[in-house]
Design a protein around this motif. Structure first.
Motif, PDB file in Angstrom:
ATOM      1  N   SER A   1     -37.161 -40.447  33.350  1.00 44.95           N
ATOM      2  CA  SER A   1     -36.132 -41.295  33.968  1.00 44.95           C
ATOM      3  C   SER A   1     -36.420 -41.569  35.440  1.00 44.95           C
ATOM      4  N   ILE A   2     -37.157 -40.659  36.104  1.00 47.38           N
ATOM      5  CA  ILE A   2     -37.472 -40.942  37.513  1.00 47.38           C
ATOM      6  C   ILE A   2     -38.844 -41.597  37.696  1.00 47.38           C
ATOM      7  N   GLU A   3     -39.566 -41.684  36.581  1.00 49.19           N
ATOM      8  CA  GLU A   3     -40.903 -42.297  36.631  1.00 49.19           C
ATOM      9  C   GLU A   3     -40.836 -43.717  37.200  1.00 49.19           C
ATOM     10  N   GLY A   4     -39.864 -44.476  36.708  1.00 45.75           N
ATOM     11  CA  GLY A   4     -39.756 -45.875  37.138  1.00 45.75           C
ATOM     12  C   GLY A   4     -38.982 -46.060  38.440  1.00 45.75           C
ATOM     13  N   ALA A   5     -38.420 -44.942  38.941  1.00 47.87           N
ATOM     14  CA  ALA A   5     -37.561 -45.051  40.125  1.00 47.87           C
ATOM     15  C   ALA A   5     -38.375 -45.266  41.403  1.00 47.87           C
ATOM     16  N   GLU A   6     -37.704 -45.672  42.411  1.00 49.13           N
ATOM     17  CA  GLU A   6     -38.296 -45.885  43.729  1.00 49.13           C
ATOM     18  C   GLU A   6     -38.841 -44.548  44.269  1.00 49.13           C
ATOM     19  N   GLN A   7     -40.003 -44.556  44.909  1.00 45.20           N
ATOM     20  CA  GLN A   7     -40.621 -43.291  45.330  1.00 45.20           C
ATOM     21  C   GLN A   7     -40.141 -42.817  46.713  1.00 45.20           C
ATOM     22  N   THR A   8     -39.020 -42.149  46.729  1.00 47.50           N
ATOM     23  CA  THR A   8     -38.536 -41.547  47.982  1.00 47.50           C
ATOM     24  C   THR A   8     -39.111 -40.133  48.066  1.00 47.50           C
ATOM     25  N   PRO A   9     -39.092 -39.500  49.249  1.00 46.43           N
ATOM     26  CA  PRO A   9     -39.577 -38.116  49.358  1.00 46.43           C
ATOM     27  C   PRO A   9     -38.787 -37.172  48.445  1.00 46.43           C
ATOM     28  N   GLU A  10     -37.495 -37.437  48.288  1.00 45.11           N
ATOM     29  CA  GLU A  10     -36.668 -36.579  47.418  1.00 45.11           C
ATOM     30  C   GLU A  10     -37.143 -36.669  45.976  1.00 45.11           C
ATOM     31  N   ILE A  11     -37.430 -37.881  45.541  1.00 49.21           N
ATOM     32  CA  ILE A  11     -37.866 -38.060  44.148  1.00 49.21           C
ATOM     33  C   ILE A  11     -39.249 -37.452  43.944  1.00 49.21           C
ATOM     34  N   ALA A  12     -40.102 -37.615  44.938  1.00 46.00           N
ATOM     35  CA  ALA A  12     -41.442 -37.012  44.842  1.00 46.00           C
ATOM     36  C   ALA A  12     -41.322 -35.493  44.720  1.00 46.00           C
ATOM     37  N   GLU A  13     -40.392 -34.928  45.482  1.00 43.55           N
ATOM     38  CA  GLU A  13     -40.191 -33.474  45.443  1.00 43.55           C
ATOM     39  C   GLU A  13     -39.657 -33.025  44.088  1.00 43.55           C
ATOM     40  N   LYS A  14     -38.692 -33.779  43.575  1.00 41.96           N
ATOM     41  CA  LYS A  14     -38.102 -33.477  42.269  1.00 41.96           C
ATOM     42  C   LYS A  14     -39.171 -33.555  41.182  1.00 41.96           C
ATOM     43  N   ARG A  15     -40.010 -34.566  41.303  1.00 41.47           N
ATOM     44  CA  ARG A  15     -41.063 -34.781  40.324  1.00 41.47           C
ATOM     45  C   ARG A  15     -42.044 -33.592  40.332  1.00 41.47           C
ATOM     46  N   ALA A  16     -42.414 -33.148  41.522  1.00 40.17           N
ATOM     47  CA  ALA A  16     -43.338 -32.016  41.639  1.00 40.17           C
ATOM     48  C   ALA A  16     -42.709 -30.753  41.057  1.00 40.17           C
ATOM     49  N   GLU A  17     -41.419 -30.582  41.308  1.00 36.85           N
ATOM     50  CA  GLU A  17     -40.711 -29.409  40.783  1.00 36.85           C
ATOM     51  C   GLU A  17     -40.707 -29.432  39.252  1.00 36.85           C
ATOM     52  N   LEU A  18     -40.392 -30.600  38.692  1.00 38.97           N
ATOM     53  CA  LEU A  18     -40.354 -30.729  37.229  1.00 38.97           C
ATOM     54  C   LEU A  18     -41.727 -30.496  36.618  1.00 38.97           C
ATOM     55  N   LEU A  19     -42.760 -31.043  37.253  1.00 39.49           N
ATOM     56  CA  LEU A  19     -44.116 -30.850  36.728  1.00 39.49           C
ATOM     57  C   LEU A  19     -44.507 -29.379  36.774  1.00 39.49           C
ATOM     58  N   GLY A  20     -44.101 -28.696  37.837  1.00 38.80           N
ATOM     59  CA  GLY A  20     -44.365 -27.257  37.952  1.00 38.80           C
ATOM     60  C   GLY A  20     -43.682 -26.478  36.841  1.00 38.80           C
ATOM     61  N   GLN A  21     -42.404 -26.811  36.599  1.00 42.49           N
ATOM     62  CA  GLN A  21     -41.649 -26.118  35.546  1.00 42.49           C
ATOM     63  C   GLN A  21     -42.239 -26.400  34.171  1.00 42.49           C
ATOM     64  N   LEU A  22     -42.643 -27.668  33.956  1.00 39.40           N
ATOM     65  CA  LEU A  22     -43.227 -28.030  32.658  1.00 39.40           C
ATOM     66  C   LEU A  22     -44.527 -27.281  32.416  1.00 39.40           C
ATOM     67  N   LYS A  23     -45.288 -27.091  33.472  1.00 40.98           N
ATOM     68  CA  LYS A  23     -46.543 -26.357  33.343  1.00 40.98           C
ATOM     69  C   LYS A  23     -46.256 -24.899  32.936  1.00 40.98           C
ATOM     70  N   LEU A  24     -45.233 -24.308  33.589  1.00 37.26           N
ATOM     71  CA  LEU A  24     -44.867 -22.934  33.249  1.00 37.26           C
ATOM     72  C   LEU A  24     -44.402 -22.838  31.799  1.00 37.26           C
ATOM     73  N   VAL A  25     -43.540 -23.763  31.393  1.00 40.31           N
ATOM     74  CA  VAL A  25     -42.966 -23.674  30.047  1.00 40.31           C
ATOM     75  C   VAL A  25     -44.038 -23.927  28.986  1.00 40.31           C
ATOM     76  N   GLU A  26     -44.977 -24.811  29.296  1.00 41.95           N
ATOM     77  CA  GLU A  26     -46.063 -25.051  28.332  1.00 41.95           C
ATOM     78  C   GLU A  26     -46.973 -23.830  28.210  1.00 41.95           C
ATOM     79  N   GLY A  27     -47.055 -23.061  29.272  1.00 48.90           N
ATOM     80  CA  GLY A  27     -47.857 -21.845  29.230  1.00 48.90           C
ATOM     81  C   GLY A  27     -47.225 -20.733  28.404  1.00 48.90           C
ATOM     82  N   VAL A  28     -45.921 -20.839  28.168  1.00 53.69           N
ATOM     83  CA  VAL A  28     -45.234 -19.734  27.508  1.00 53.69           C
ATOM     84  C   VAL A  28     -44.849 -20.052  26.061  1.00 53.69           C
ATOM     85  N   LEU A  29     -44.722 -21.342  25.750  1.00 57.79           N
ATOM     86  CA  LEU A  29     -44.286 -21.696  24.379  1.00 57.79           C
ATOM     87  C   LEU A  29     -45.443 -21.669  23.377  1.00 57.79           C
TER      88      LEU A  29
END
Ligand code: SAM
Length: 226
Positions: free
Chosen positions: A198-226
């Protein structure tokens, strides 16, 4: 009959323990612990008048007034030195509220050797609190009831080290990978992926970039455990 959730909390109470159940509502857990011969005595703490009165009524109804003291108090203020409480249970609240209760009256933890905590959400903040306050994870459990998934953390005093994955998923839970664990983190993963898209198409503000990095980090962790 006690819920599967509270029965699982009860499973971690040592025989002969002197228990304080904080945020006890109807005092179902301390009543169960006394009836089953698990706890030798208990304190039921409640900060809200209505639930406090339900607890008083329930303890009277079950004939347990000699074994269970019900107190109207904020968090650990319900615990008095002369109670000699060694085990504290806090169940059915969010992780941040549980942590704020543990932090508000630290003196009440002096004689306590075991904490059994059942956060409805954000178990991670409890692991973070434990880490910096010299509590270590003795055991963990996870269960599903009425389509909700609950985690239980059992802490004893001592140092521990946790990786980023262990903080999020729980060091014991991520090894055991029980069905409820897989279900919980599959759900979380799908939520994170949805937010990411949902944020992929959104305007790239620093907040969105930060949120995106956080989500990617969490996804990496969850993929490592499932
Ligand atoms: N522990 C029971 C259980 O797990 O089924 C009851 C959970 S109920 C959802 C949460 C209870 O915690 C409420 O009765 C609320 O009044 C109480 N509570 C919230 N904050 C509290 C605090 N600071 N001190 C004592 N009780 C609190």
């Amino acid at each position: 009959k006690l819920s599967k959730r509270l029965e699982t909390v009860a499973k971690f109470v040592p025989t002969g323990a002197v228990v304080a159940d904080i945020g006890s509502d109807h005092a179902y857990l301390p009543c169960y612990l006394i009836h089953k011969g698990i706890a030798s005595s208990a304190v039921a703490g409640e900060v809200v008048k209505g639930p406090f009165e339900s607890a008083v009524g329930q303890v009277q109804k079950e004939g347990l007034t000699e074994k269970i003291t019900v107190r109207l108090a904020d968090g650990l203020a319900a615990v008095e030195e002369t109670d000699h409480v060694d085990t504290i249970t806090i169940a059915g609240m969010g992780g941040p509220l549980i942590v704020s209760i543990l932090e508000k009256h630290p003196k009440s933890l002096d004689g306590v050797t075991r904490l059994i905590l059942q956060p409805n959400i954000h178990a991670k903040v409890i692991r973070e609190w434990a880490l910096v306050n010299n509590w270590a994870i003795l055991d963990e459990d996870i269960l599903e009831e009425d389509d909700k998934i609950y985690e239980i953390l059992v802490l004893q005093r001592g140092p521990m080290k946790l990786t980023a994955s262990e903080l999020l998923f729980g060091p014991k839970l991520m090894l055991r990978k029980m069905p409820a664990f897989i279900k919980k983190w599959t759900r979380e993963k799908e939520n994170w992926q949805r937010v990411l898209h949902s944020i992929e198409g959104a305007e790239q503000t620093p907040e969105i970039a930060e949120k995106r990095a956080e989500l990617l980090g969490q996804l990496k962790l969850v993929e490592g455990v499932l």
